[in-house]
Motif scaffolding. Structure first.
Motif, PDB file in Angstrom:
ATOM      1  N   ASP A 109      33.902  60.003 -48.697  1.00 21.93           N
ATOM      2  CA  ASP A 109      33.954  58.554 -48.481  1.00 21.93           C
ATOM      3  C   ASP A 109      32.860  57.839 -49.253  1.00 21.93           C
ATOM      4  OD1 ASP A 109      36.084  58.997 -46.825  1.00 21.93           O
ATOM      5  OD2 ASP A 109      34.911  58.933 -44.960  1.00 21.93           O
ATOM      6  N   GLU A 110      31.662  58.407 -49.237  1.00 22.56           N
ATOM      7  CA  GLU A 110      30.553  57.755 -49.953  1.00 22.56           C
ATOM      8  C   GLU A 110      30.787  57.775 -51.464  1.00 22.56           C
ATOM      9  OE1 GLU A 110      27.256  59.966 -48.612  1.00 22.56           O
ATOM     10  OE2 GLU A 110      27.138  59.008 -46.627  1.00 22.56           O
ATOM     11  N   ARG A 111      31.336  58.894 -51.982  1.00 22.85           N
ATOM     12  CA  ARG A 111      31.641  58.941 -53.409  1.00 22.85           C
ATOM     13  C   ARG A 111      32.702  57.912 -53.792  1.00 22.85           C
ATOM     14  NH1 ARG A 111      30.786  64.708 -53.051  1.00 22.85           N
ATOM     15  NH2 ARG A 111      32.968  65.025 -52.517  1.00 22.85           N
ATOM     16  N   ARG A 112      33.736  57.762 -52.930  1.00 22.09           N
ATOM     17  CA  ARG A 112      34.754  56.752 -53.227  1.00 22.09           C
ATOM     18  C   ARG A 112      34.166  55.346 -53.217  1.00 22.09           C
ATOM     19  NH1 ARG A 112      38.225  60.326 -50.229  1.00 22.09           N
ATOM     20  NH2 ARG A 112      37.691  59.249 -48.281  1.00 22.09           N
ATOM     21  N   ASN A 113      33.309  55.069 -52.210  1.00 17.21           N
ATOM     22  CA  ASN A 113      32.667  53.748 -52.162  1.00 17.21           C
ATOM     23  C   ASN A 113      31.789  53.527 -53.386  1.00 17.21           C
ATOM     24  OD1 ASN A 113      33.869  53.183 -49.695  1.00 17.21           O
ATOM     25  ND2 ASN A 113      32.163  54.035 -48.511  1.00 17.21           N
ATOM     26  N   ASP A 114      31.033  54.566 -53.782  1.00 15.21           N
ATOM     27  CA  ASP A 114      30.175  54.430 -54.968  1.00 15.21           C
ATOM     28  C   ASP A 114      31.012  54.212 -56.232  1.00 15.21           C
ATOM     29  OD1 ASP A 114      27.949  54.742 -53.444  1.00 15.21           O
ATOM     30  OD2 ASP A 114      27.776  56.915 -53.782  1.00 15.21           O
ATOM     31  N   ASP A 115      32.131  54.943 -56.341  1.00 16.95           N
ATOM     32  CA  ASP A 115      32.996  54.742 -57.508  1.00 16.95           C
ATOM     33  C   ASP A 115      33.551  53.323 -57.554  1.00 16.95           C
ATOM     34  OD1 ASP A 115      32.556  57.330 -58.219  1.00 16.95           O
ATOM     35  OD2 ASP A 115      34.396  58.123 -57.322  1.00 16.95           O
ATOM     36  N   ARG A 116      33.943  52.808 -56.367  1.00 17.11           N
ATOM     37  CA  ARG A 116      34.478  51.441 -56.338  1.00 17.11           C
ATOM     38  C   ARG A 116      33.403  50.427 -56.730  1.00 17.11           C
ATOM     39  NH1 ARG A 116      36.146  51.723 -51.734  1.00 17.11           N
ATOM     40  NH2 ARG A 116      34.499  50.643 -50.567  1.00 17.11           N
ATOM     41  N   ARG A 117      32.196  50.587 -56.175  1.00 13.02           N
ATOM     42  CA  ARG A 117      31.123  49.664 -56.538  1.00 13.02           C
ATOM     43  C   ARG A 117      30.776  49.784 -58.027  1.00 13.02           C
ATOM     44  NH1 ARG A 117      29.109  51.191 -51.334  1.00 13.02           N
ATOM     45  NH2 ARG A 117      27.847  52.832 -52.304  1.00 13.02           N
ATOM     46  N   HIS A 118      30.774  51.031 -58.528  1.00 17.54           N
ATOM     47  CA  HIS A 118      30.468  51.225 -59.951  1.00 17.54           C
ATOM     48  C   HIS A 118      31.523  50.556 -60.834  1.00 17.54           C
ATOM     49  CE1 HIS A 118      28.987  53.125 -63.555  1.00 17.54           C
ATOM     50  NE2 HIS A 118      30.179  53.626 -63.796  1.00 17.54           N
ATOM     51  N   ASP A 119      32.804  50.677 -60.442  1.00 18.26           N
ATOM     52  CA  ASP A 119      33.861  50.027 -61.225  1.00 18.26           C
ATOM     53  C   ASP A 119      33.713  48.506 -61.195  1.00 18.26           C
ATOM     54  OD1 ASP A 119      34.882  52.493 -61.826  1.00 18.26           O
ATOM     55  OD2 ASP A 119      36.364  52.496 -60.197  1.00 18.26           O
ATOM     56  N   GLU A 120      33.359  47.953 -59.996  1.00 15.89           N
ATOM     57  CA  GLU A 120      33.183  46.497 -59.913  1.00 15.89           C
ATOM     58  C   GLU A 120      32.034  46.039 -60.795  1.00 15.89           C
ATOM     59  OE1 GLU A 120      32.636  45.755 -55.788  1.00 15.89           O
ATOM     60  OE2 GLU A 120      34.747  46.088 -55.248  1.00 15.89           O
ATOM     61  N   ARG A 121      30.893  46.780 -60.740  1.00 18.77           N
ATOM     62  CA  ARG A 121      29.769  46.398 -61.594  1.00 18.77           C
ATOM     63  C   ARG A 121      30.137  46.504 -63.073  1.00 18.77           C
ATOM     64  NH1 ARG A 121      26.696  49.302 -57.688  1.00 18.77           N
ATOM     65  NH2 ARG A 121      26.730  51.138 -59.042  1.00 18.77           N
ATOM     66  N   ARG A 122      30.894  47.551 -63.433  1.00 21.87           N
ATOM     67  CA  ARG A 122      31.285  47.714 -64.823  1.00 21.87           C
ATOM     68  C   ARG A 122      32.195  46.595 -65.285  1.00 21.87           C
ATOM     69  NH1 ARG A 122      33.738  53.409 -66.103  1.00 21.87           N
ATOM     70  NH2 ARG A 122      35.321  52.585 -64.678  1.00 21.87           N
ATOM     71  N   GLU A 123      33.138  46.155 -64.389  1.00 16.99           N
ATOM     72  CA  GLU A 123      34.007  45.038 -64.745  1.00 16.99           C
ATOM     73  C   GLU A 123      33.209  43.755 -64.916  1.00 16.99           C
ATOM     74  OE1 GLU A 123      37.092  44.977 -65.537  1.00 16.99           O
ATOM     75  OE2 GLU A 123      37.439  47.117 -65.232  1.00 16.99           O
ATOM     76  N   GLU A 124      32.217  43.521 -64.016  1.00 15.35           N
ATOM     77  CA  GLU A 124      31.374  42.331 -64.149  1.00 15.35           C
ATOM     78  C   GLU A 124      30.583  42.361 -65.450  1.00 15.35           C
ATOM     79  OE1 GLU A 124      28.975  42.210 -60.684  1.00 15.35           O
ATOM     80  OE2 GLU A 124      30.636  41.682 -59.329  1.00 15.35           O
ATOM     81  N   ASP A 125      30.006  43.539 -65.772  1.00 13.42           N
ATOM     82  CA  ASP A 125      29.256  43.650 -67.028  1.00 13.42           C
ATOM     83  C   ASP A 125      30.152  43.439 -68.234  1.00 13.42           C
ATOM     84  OD1 ASP A 125      27.061  44.191 -65.502  1.00 13.42           O
ATOM     85  OD2 ASP A 125      27.196  46.378 -65.732  1.00 13.42           O
ATOM     86  N   ARG A 126      31.391  43.994 -68.169  1.00 17.58           N
ATOM     87  CA  ARG A 126      32.302  43.826 -69.297  1.00 17.58           C
ATOM     88  C   ARG A 126      32.686  42.364 -69.477  1.00 17.58           C
ATOM     89  NH1 ARG A 126      35.968  46.956 -67.678  1.00 17.58           N
ATOM     90  NH2 ARG A 126      35.179  48.859 -68.670  1.00 17.58           N
ATOM     91  N   ALA A 127      32.947  41.641 -68.343  1.00 17.91           N
ATOM     92  CA  ALA A 127      33.292  40.227 -68.433  1.00 17.91           C
ATOM     93  C   ALA A 127      32.130  39.415 -68.993  1.00 17.91           C
ATOM     94  CB  ALA A 127      33.698  39.701 -67.057  1.00 17.91           C
ATOM     95  N   GLY A 128      30.892  39.714 -68.524  1.00 19.74           N
ATOM     96  CA  GLY A 128      29.728  39.000 -69.054  1.00 19.74           C
ATOM     97  C   GLY A 128      29.522  39.259 -70.530  1.00 19.74           C
ATOM     98  N   ASP A 129      29.693  40.526 -70.963  1.00 19.82           N
ATOM     99  CA  ASP A 129      29.538  40.842 -72.380  1.00 19.82           C
ATOM    100  C   ASP A 129      30.606  40.150 -73.223  1.00 19.82           C
ATOM    101  OD1 ASP A 129      27.426  42.402 -71.679  1.00 19.82           O
ATOM    102  OD2 ASP A 129      28.559  44.290 -71.684  1.00 19.82           O
ATOM    103  N   HIS A 130      31.861  40.110 -72.699  1.00 18.02           N
ATOM    104  CA  HIS A 130      32.932  39.458 -73.449  1.00 18.02           C
ATOM    105  C   HIS A 130      32.650  37.966 -73.607  1.00 18.02           C
ATOM    106  CE1 HIS A 130      36.891  38.785 -75.068  1.00 18.02           C
ATOM    107  NE2 HIS A 130      37.160  37.900 -74.121  1.00 18.02           N
TER     108      HIS A 130
END
Length: 392
Positions: A109-130
């Motif tokens: 469960d913790e790994r899934r939550n961490d993966d979800r948070r990591h994906d959200e942060r990555r999407e935010e970083d990608r949007a900011g970079d774009h």
């Protein structure tokens, strides 16, 4: 038979219970001993702190286990541990709330939550970079359009100057090719006053304007100077853009290296805690007052490494430092310097420890001078902890 006859034994097995490393039979015995009123009143706070620490450490990036690891673990458990019936009795209402999920379920469960948070942060970083790239492209397009307009303006001015120069040169050539008659004009006989009145005076000779050639040379030099200045300005703009891009690239590389270092440190923490399996020993270090500082040391006796979690430590002057000591065979031995942050907390990983607690009786932290190496620990101890003795 009670496998946990004392509070120290319950504290020593607490990390293994939180991580789900105990066998089903040991887990039932541990929960029965933990829900006793005398044990529950004392260990409730320590149990919550231990579980919170494990949750923080488990929030690191997951590491994929080797192929077939789970099957080998199950086969070894079936070979070494007899089958036992799962405990059906529920905990008493007075016992602390326990997470009855297995350690593997909690980690999943913790790994899934961490993966979800990591994906959200990555999407935010990608949007900011774009968005940042689009702004940089827009600024570059505006700069190029402005330079293009300036270049067109300069080109028009050069064409007008060349046209005026051509006109002056053509006029000078026509004037220079015209023959000049320097003989005096024949005058009619001045027989009367009327004849003298209608006779025009002689015209003077027209000299070619030699100054126009020099003026054309100055115009050409001015045009070349303007072109040179324009090329220098454009080259300076390109250098500024190149330097800006290089700076952003260096910043991105620094951030990436810091992220890699944090991930490596978390991986070492998880390896120290989970690599010992049931051989992780918890040592609680306390001060003389209940509201004073405290610390927890997770000792992996299988690999000879430990992690120190310190909190509530007072801020020291610049010439003082905290020192972790170990009493082994009656001899004090310094282990590592402890440098808490402004909040008095720090997590010190990778501390070298003996691979066996035999002979180690005590761990404590002292307040020492920053210069030099102390020959003996100073008194009094800031926090002190006794090594729990495992029951056979």
């Amino acid at each position: 038979m009670n496998d946990f006859p004392s509070l120290d034994a319950l504290r020593a097995a607490m990390p293994a219970y939180v991580l789900g490393a105990l066998s089903p039979e040991e887990r039932v015995v541990y929960e029965r001993a933990l829900r006793l009123p005398e044990n529950s009143a004392v260990l409730r706070g320590e149990f919550d702190a231990c579980q919170a620490t494990m949750n923080v450490l488990a929030s690191a990036q997951p590491v994929e286990p080797p192929a077939g690891l789970l099957e080998r673990v199950y086969e070894r458990i079936r070979a070494e541990t007899p089958d036992v019936h799962a405990a059906s009795a529920s905990l008493d209402a007075s016992a602390p709330t326990l997470d009855r999920r297995s350690g593997e379920d909690r980690r999943n469960d913790e790994r899934r939550n961490d993966d979800r948070r990591h994906d959200e942060r990555r999407e935010e970083d990608r949007a900011g970079d774009h968005q940042e790239r689009r702004q940089m492209d827009r600024r570059a397009d505006d700069r190029r359009q402005q330079e293009r307009r300036q270049e067109e303006r300069r080109h028009d001015e050069r064409r007008q100057d060349e046209r005026r120069h051509e006109e002056r040169r053509a006029h000078d050539e026509v004037a220079a090719s015209r023959p000049v008659d320097r003989t005096p004009a024949a005058r009619p006989a001045l027989t009367s006053r009327a004849t003298r009145a209608i006779t025009p005076p002689p015209m003077a000779a027209v000299e070619p304007r030699s100054g126009l050639v020099q003026l054309a040379g100055w115009w050409t030099a001015a045009v070349l100077f303007v072109a040179l200045v324009s090329v220098g300005y454009y080259a300076a703009s390109l250098r500024r853009d190149h330097a800006e891009i290089e700076g952003r690239l260096r910043e991105s590389r620094v951030l990436l290296s810091r992220s890699d270092a944090r991930l490596a440190e978390r991986e070492r923490l998880m390896t120290t805690l989970l690599g010992g399996r049931a051989s992780v020993l918890l040592v609680n270090l306390r001060s003389e007052t209940p509201e004073g500082p405290a610390a927890q040391l997770f000792w992996n006796t299988r690999e000879g490494r430990s992690i120190l979690n310190v909190f509530g430590m007072p801020v020291l002057p610049a010439d003082r430092r905290y020192q972790l000591w170990m009493i082994r065979d009656g001899v004090p031995t310094p282990l590592v310097d402890v440098t808490p942050n402004d909040g008095g907390a720090v997590l010190v990983p990778g501390i070298e420890m003996p691979s066996s607690p035999t002979g180690v009786t005590q761990l404590f932290i002292t307040n020492e001078a920053r210069q030099g190496t102390p020959a003996a620990p100073s008194a009094p101890h800031v926090v002190n902890g006794v090594i729990p003795i495992r029951q056979p």
